[in-house]
Structures are given as structure tokens and as C-alpha cells.
Design a protein around this motif. Sequence first.
Motif, PDB file in Angstrom:
ATOM      1  N   PHE A  26       0.847  -1.007  -0.189  1.00  0.00           N
ATOM      2  CA  PHE A  26      -0.098   0.156  -0.029  1.00  0.00           C
ATOM      3  C   PHE A  26       0.962   1.257  -0.084  1.00  0.00           C
ATOM      4  CE2 PHE A  26      -2.368  -3.406   2.099  1.00  0.00           C
ATOM      5  CZ  PHE A  26      -3.504  -3.210   1.602  1.00  0.00           C
ATOM      6  N   ILE A  27       0.451   2.268  -0.691  1.00  0.00           N
ATOM      7  CA  ILE A  27       1.091   3.602  -0.641  1.00  0.00           C
ATOM      8  C   ILE A  27      -0.138   4.733   0.027  1.00  0.00           C
ATOM      9  CG2 ILE A  27       2.149   5.531  -1.954  1.00  0.00           C
ATOM     10  CD1 ILE A  27       3.032   3.054  -4.220  1.00  0.00           C
ATOM     11  N   LEU A  28       0.358   5.442   1.121  1.00  0.00           N
ATOM     12  CA  LEU A  28      -0.510   6.160   1.523  1.00  0.00           C
ATOM     13  C   LEU A  28       0.053   7.477   1.374  1.00  0.00           C
ATOM     14  CD1 LEU A  28      -0.833   3.407   3.223  1.00  0.00           C
ATOM     15  CD2 LEU A  28      -2.083   4.814   4.766  1.00  0.00           C
ATOM     16  N   ASN A  29      -0.952   8.519   0.932  1.00  0.00           N
ATOM     17  CA  ASN A  29      -0.746  10.058   0.937  1.00  0.00           C
ATOM     18  C   ASN A  29      -1.577  10.570   2.210  1.00  0.00           C
ATOM     19  OD1 ASN A  29       0.025  12.539   0.438  1.00  0.00           O
ATOM     20  ND2 ASN A  29      -0.758  12.696  -1.645  1.00  0.00           N
ATOM     21  N   VAL A  30      -0.653  10.974   3.382  1.00  0.00           N
ATOM     22  CA  VAL A  30      -1.573  11.240   4.379  1.00  0.00           C
ATOM     23  C   VAL A  30      -1.192  12.541   4.985  1.00  0.00           C
ATOM     24  CG1 VAL A  30      -1.651   9.075   5.325  1.00  0.00           C
ATOM     25  CG2 VAL A  30       0.338  10.348   6.026  1.00  0.00           C
ATOM     26  N   PRO A  31      -2.024  13.474   5.596  1.00  0.00           N
ATOM     27  CA  PRO A  31      -1.595  14.533   6.223  1.00  0.00           C
ATOM     28  C   PRO A  31      -0.399  14.543   7.347  1.00  0.00           C
ATOM     29  CG  PRO A  31      -4.089  14.307   6.361  1.00  0.00           C
ATOM     30  CD  PRO A  31      -3.466  12.739   5.991  1.00  0.00           C
ATOM     31  N   SER A  32       0.396  15.446   7.187  1.00  0.00           N
ATOM     32  CA  SER A  32       1.529  15.577   8.033  1.00  0.00           C
ATOM     33  C   SER A  32       1.594  16.644   8.771  1.00  0.00           C
ATOM     34  CB  SER A  32       2.754  15.158   7.255  1.00  0.00           C
ATOM     35  OG  SER A  32       3.830  15.240   8.088  1.00  0.00           O
ATOM     36  N   LEU A  41       3.789  23.798  13.648  1.00  0.00           N
ATOM     37  CA  LEU A  41       3.147  25.049  12.836  1.00  0.00           C
ATOM     38  C   LEU A  41       1.897  24.678  12.792  1.00  0.00           C
ATOM     39  CD1 LEU A  41       6.145  26.007  10.819  1.00  0.00           C
ATOM     40  CD2 LEU A  41       5.543  26.938  12.654  1.00  0.00           C
ATOM     41  N   PRO A  42       0.789  25.753  12.562  1.00  0.00           N
ATOM     42  CA  PRO A  42      -0.321  25.491  12.113  1.00  0.00           C
ATOM     43  C   PRO A  42      -0.458  25.136  10.760  1.00  0.00           C
ATOM     44  CG  PRO A  42       0.102  27.928  12.511  1.00  0.00           C
ATOM     45  CD  PRO A  42       1.168  27.141  12.795  1.00  0.00           C
ATOM     46  N   VAL A  43       0.471  24.541  10.045  1.00  0.00           N
ATOM     47  CA  VAL A  43       0.280  24.154   8.686  1.00  0.00           C
ATOM     48  C   VAL A  43       0.493  22.615   8.322  1.00  0.00           C
ATOM     49  CG1 VAL A  43       1.674  24.483   6.466  1.00  0.00           C
ATOM     50  CG2 VAL A  43       1.627  26.325   8.143  1.00  0.00           C
ATOM     51  N   ARG A  44      -0.416  22.264   7.491  1.00  0.00           N
ATOM     52  CA  ARG A  44      -0.399  20.617   7.100  1.00  0.00           C
ATOM     53  C   ARG A  44      -0.074  20.635   5.631  1.00  0.00           C
ATOM     54  NH1 ARG A  44      -1.600  17.942  11.274  1.00  0.00           N
ATOM     55  NH2 ARG A  44      -3.157  16.163  11.175  1.00  0.00           N
ATOM     56  N   ARG A  45       0.831  19.565   5.655  1.00  0.00           N
ATOM     57  CA  ARG A  45       1.254  19.067   4.281  1.00  0.00           C
ATOM     58  C   ARG A  45       1.009  17.781   3.911  1.00  0.00           C
ATOM     59  NH1 ARG A  45       7.765  19.082   3.718  1.00  0.00           N
ATOM     60  NH2 ARG A  45       7.948  17.535   5.173  1.00  0.00           N
ATOM     61  N   GLN A  46       1.048  17.063   2.830  1.00  0.00           N
ATOM     62  CA  GLN A  46       0.886  15.606   2.651  1.00  0.00           C
ATOM     63  C   GLN A  46       2.409  15.126   2.608  1.00  0.00           C
ATOM     64  OE1 GLN A  46      -2.537  16.127   3.092  1.00  0.00           O
ATOM     65  NE2 GLN A  46      -2.518  14.004   1.962  1.00  0.00           N
ATOM     66  N   SER A  63       9.086   6.620   6.173  1.00  0.00           N
ATOM     67  CA  SER A  63      10.419   7.124   6.292  1.00  0.00           C
ATOM     68  C   SER A  63      11.000   7.985   7.527  1.00  0.00           C
ATOM     69  CB  SER A  63      10.868   8.077   4.937  1.00  0.00           C
ATOM     70  OG  SER A  63      10.041   9.098   4.908  1.00  0.00           O
ATOM     71  N   LYS A  64       9.437   8.639   8.299  1.00  0.00           N
ATOM     72  CA  LYS A  64       9.890   9.488   9.335  1.00  0.00           C
ATOM     73  C   LYS A  64       9.990   8.338  10.589  1.00  0.00           C
ATOM     74  CE  LYS A  64       6.962  13.230   7.884  1.00  0.00           C
ATOM     75  NZ  LYS A  64       6.043  14.233   8.309  1.00  0.00           N
ATOM     76  N   LEU A  65       9.948   7.195  10.482  1.00  0.00           N
ATOM     77  CA  LEU A  65       9.895   6.390  11.445  1.00  0.00           C
ATOM     78  C   LEU A  65      11.618   5.814  11.468  1.00  0.00           C
ATOM     79  CD1 LEU A  65       7.176   4.061  11.053  1.00  0.00           C
ATOM     80  CD2 LEU A  65       7.397   5.960  12.873  1.00  0.00           C
ATOM     81  N   ARG A  66      11.973   5.680  12.834  1.00  0.00           N
ATOM     82  CA  ARG A  66      13.489   5.068  12.895  1.00  0.00           C
ATOM     83  C   ARG A  66      13.774   3.669  12.163  1.00  0.00           C
ATOM     84  NH1 ARG A  66      16.912   7.221  17.291  1.00  0.00           N
ATOM     85  NH2 ARG A  66      15.859   9.164  17.801  1.00  0.00           N
ATOM     86  N   ALA A  67      12.695   3.089  12.143  1.00  0.00           N
ATOM     87  CA  ALA A  67      12.890   1.654  11.774  1.00  0.00           C
ATOM     88  C   ALA A  67      11.282   1.094  11.139  1.00  0.00           C
ATOM     89  CB  ALA A  67      13.315   0.666  12.794  1.00  0.00           C
ATOM     90  N   PRO A  68      11.173   0.160  10.482  1.00  0.00           N
ATOM     91  CA  PRO A  68       9.763  -0.329  10.133  1.00  0.00           C
ATOM     92  C   PRO A  68       9.093  -0.720  11.390  1.00  0.00           C
ATOM     93  CG  PRO A  68      11.374  -1.544   8.543  1.00  0.00           C
ATOM     94  CD  PRO A  68      12.100  -0.363   9.769  1.00  0.00           C
ATOM     95  N   VAL A  69       7.724  -0.609  11.349  1.00  0.00           N
ATOM     96  CA  VAL A  69       6.957  -0.652  12.719  1.00  0.00           C
ATOM     97  C   VAL A  69       5.830  -1.818  12.210  1.00  0.00           C
ATOM     98  CG1 VAL A  69       5.329   0.241  14.052  1.00  0.00           C
ATOM     99  CG2 VAL A  69       7.302   1.628  13.680  1.00  0.00           C
ATOM    100  N   PRO A  70       5.945  -2.908  13.079  1.00  0.00           N
ATOM    101  CA  PRO A  70       4.793  -3.804  12.637  1.00  0.00           C
ATOM    102  C   PRO A  70       3.652  -3.433  13.151  1.00  0.00           C
ATOM    103  CG  PRO A  70       6.373  -4.533  14.412  1.00  0.00           C
ATOM    104  CD  PRO A  70       6.617  -3.331  14.084  1.00  0.00           C
ATOM    105  N   ILE A  71       2.616  -3.572  12.191  1.00  0.00           N
ATOM    106  CA  ILE A  71       1.074  -3.105  12.230  1.00  0.00           C
ATOM    107  C   ILE A  71       0.434  -4.401  12.849  1.00  0.00           C
ATOM    108  CG2 ILE A  71      -0.997  -2.614  10.944  1.00  0.00           C
ATOM    109  CD1 ILE A  71       0.973  -1.264   8.996  1.00  0.00           C
ATOM    110  N   GLY A  72       0.835  -5.730  12.297  1.00  0.00           N
ATOM    111  CA  GLY A  72       0.173  -6.922  12.764  1.00  0.00           C
ATOM    112  C   GLY A  72      -0.391  -7.672  11.538  1.00  0.00           C
ATOM    113  N   GLY A  73      -1.651  -8.260  11.775  1.00  0.00           N
ATOM    114  CA  GLY A  73      -1.995  -9.149  10.651  1.00  0.00           C
ATOM    115  C   GLY A  73      -3.220  -8.456   9.965  1.00  0.00           C
ATOM    116  N   GLU A  74      -4.096  -9.080   9.110  1.00  0.00           N
ATOM    117  CA  GLU A  74      -5.102  -8.309   8.126  1.00  0.00           C
ATOM    118  C   GLU A  74      -5.903  -7.673   9.153  1.00  0.00           C
ATOM    119  OE1 GLU A  74      -6.791 -11.542   5.701  1.00  0.00           O
ATOM    120  OE2 GLU A  74      -5.095 -11.821   4.702  1.00  0.00           O
ATOM    121  N   ALA A  75      -6.459  -8.180  10.269  1.00  0.00           N
ATOM    122  CA  ALA A  75      -7.208  -7.300  11.002  1.00  0.00           C
ATOM    123  C   ALA A  75      -6.702  -6.099  11.564  1.00  0.00           C
ATOM    124  CB  ALA A  75      -7.956  -8.133  12.088  1.00  0.00           C
TER     125      ALA A  75
END
Length: 110
Positions: A26-32, A41-46, A63-75
Motif C-alpha cells: 500500500f502507498i498512503l498519502n496522509v496529512p502531516s 506550525l499550524p500548517v499541514r502538508r501531505q 520514512s519518518k520512523l527510525r525503523a519499520p513498525v509492525p502493524i500486525g495481521g490482516e485485521a
Amino acid sequence: MAALQSLELAAVWSLERLALGQILGFILNVPSQVSLGFVALPVRRQHWLAVRQLRGTYYNLDSKLRAPVPIGGEAELRIFLRDFLSQGFCEVFLVVPRAVEEAGAWLSPE
């Protein structure tokens, strides 16, 4: 998109009835939040981030994380995606083989 196409992959736009076994990632484009040091700052970007499954566990590859973070299984993955979508202004692309895209096999039958 060109990079995906060169690898015989495609990005698809839907989250309904996902056939997770057919989806490579999955590729997500999220507010940051934008910050200067410790000051937000009161500014958001994607921001773009990726999610990939390895040996049955999905990982947040932001890429903002120090290392990959496990999410878990399908649920847990479905909850993770719902949480991002509930923030608004979020886009989710499914990375699938071209044959899966053409057959629409990334959707589970109703």
C-alpha cells in the motif's frame, strides 16, 4: 507510477472488499504536521508512506520512523488503514501485479 509499471505492477484506488492476498503493498498519502524543531506550525502538508507485508505481518515503512513498525495481521491492517482514512485528506493506493489489476482480482467477491 512509472516505476511500478516498469516492474509490471500497478496502483489501484479502492479499499472496499480488499483481497489482501492479491495485494503486494500500500502507498498512503496522509496529512502531516509541519514543525520547526520542537514547535509545531499550524500548517499541514501531505506525506507519503508505504505498508508492506512480510511473513504474515504488515509493516509501516514510513520514512519518518527510525525503523519499520509492525502493524500486525490482516485485521490490524484494516484498522490501521481505517484510522488514516478517518483523518481526512488521505489517499490509499494498492500495489498489485498488472494481471491482478486487469482481472480486478484485488477485490473479494461479494
